[in-house]
Design an enzyme around this catalytic site. Structure first.
Site, mmCIF file in Angstrom:
data_model
loop_
_atom_site.group_PDB
_atom_site.id
_atom_site.type_symbol
_atom_site.label_atom_id
_atom_site.label_comp_id
_atom_site.label_asym_id
_atom_site.label_seq_id
_atom_site.Cartn_x
_atom_site.Cartn_y
_atom_site.Cartn_z
ATOM 1 N N GLY A 10 0.834 -1.195 0.000
ATOM 2 C CA GLY A 10 0.000 0.000 0.000
ATOM 3 C C GLY A 10 0.863 1.237 0.000
ATOM 4 O O GLY A 10 1.958 1.258 -0.552
ATOM 5 N N CYS A 11 0.408 2.260 0.653
ATOM 6 C CA CYS A 11 1.112 3.541 0.697
ATOM 7 C C CYS A 11 2.462 3.399 1.388
ATOM 8 O O CYS A 11 2.553 2.869 2.495
ATOM 9 C CB CYS A 11 0.236 4.559 1.440
ATOM 10 S SG CYS A 11 1.011 6.159 1.623
ATOM 11 N N TYR A 12 3.509 3.893 0.758
ATOM 12 C CA TYR A 12 4.834 3.768 1.363
ATOM 13 C C TYR A 12 4.995 4.600 2.622
ATOM 14 O O TYR A 12 5.851 4.337 3.444
ATOM 15 C CB TYR A 12 5.965 4.026 0.377
ATOM 16 C CG TYR A 12 5.896 5.253 -0.499
ATOM 17 C CD1 TYR A 12 5.529 6.497 -0.036
ATOM 18 C CD2 TYR A 12 6.252 5.150 -1.834
ATOM 19 C CE1 TYR A 12 5.504 7.608 -0.866
ATOM 20 C CE2 TYR A 12 6.238 6.254 -2.677
ATOM 21 C CZ TYR A 12 5.860 7.476 -2.183
ATOM 22 O OH TYR A 12 5.845 8.575 -3.006
#
Length: 157
Positions: A10-12
């Site tokens: 997902g979002c880093y």
């Protein structure tokens, strides 16, 4: 001697913030990997045509934390059963992915997906396990996102 792990869940921003708290991790860099375009910009990645995923590249001391332990954290902290999605973030850039740097990492990743992750999640694991080829760091303003913006609503969630 330090080792490297490259993973996306997902979002880093979320992975970056969490792994920076892990004993034995000396560096976490947010960026992109797993695609077919050299030196992609974030704008280009989010257009969806580069094939890249948001990932973090983790430098760690295997005498302090093992690759297997890093993957235990990985499979607990994100949902590896949702294809191209984590929460509100959707698209192939948010897919669950492990980019292995060696045959040993591949073996550990496959074992963790098959045996550890399936003990945590009832739905099928969709995490890609692919060879590492290249890593492209995200823009500087995307690095250390939570540390730089503790009052942003997304961070406080």
């Amino acid at each position: 001697m330090a080792e490297i792990a490259t993973i996306g869940g997902g979002c880093y921003w979320c992975l970056d913030a969490f792994y920076k708290l892990v004993n034995g991790v000396s560096l976490v860099v947010s960026g992109y990997s797993g695609g077919h375009v050299d030196n992609p910009t974030s704008d280009r990645v989010y257009m969806g045509d580069t094939g890249h995923a948001e990932v973090v590249q983790i430098t760690f001391d295997p005498k302090v934390i093992t690759y297997k332990e890093l993957l235990e954290i990985f499979f607990v902290m994100h949902d590896p059963t949702t294809l191209n999605r984590q929460g509100y973030d959707t698209g192939p850039e948010y897919r669950s992915i492990i980019l292995y740097h060696s045959d040993k990492q591949k073996e550990i990743a496959e074992d963790m997906a098959k045996n550890f992750a399936t003990s945590l999640w009832k739905d099928p694991i969709v995490t890609e396990i692919v060879p590492y080829e290249m890593f492209w760091p995200a823009d500087e303003d995307m690095q250390d996102f939570y540390a730089k913006r503790p009052n942003v609503g997304y961070c406080q969630m």
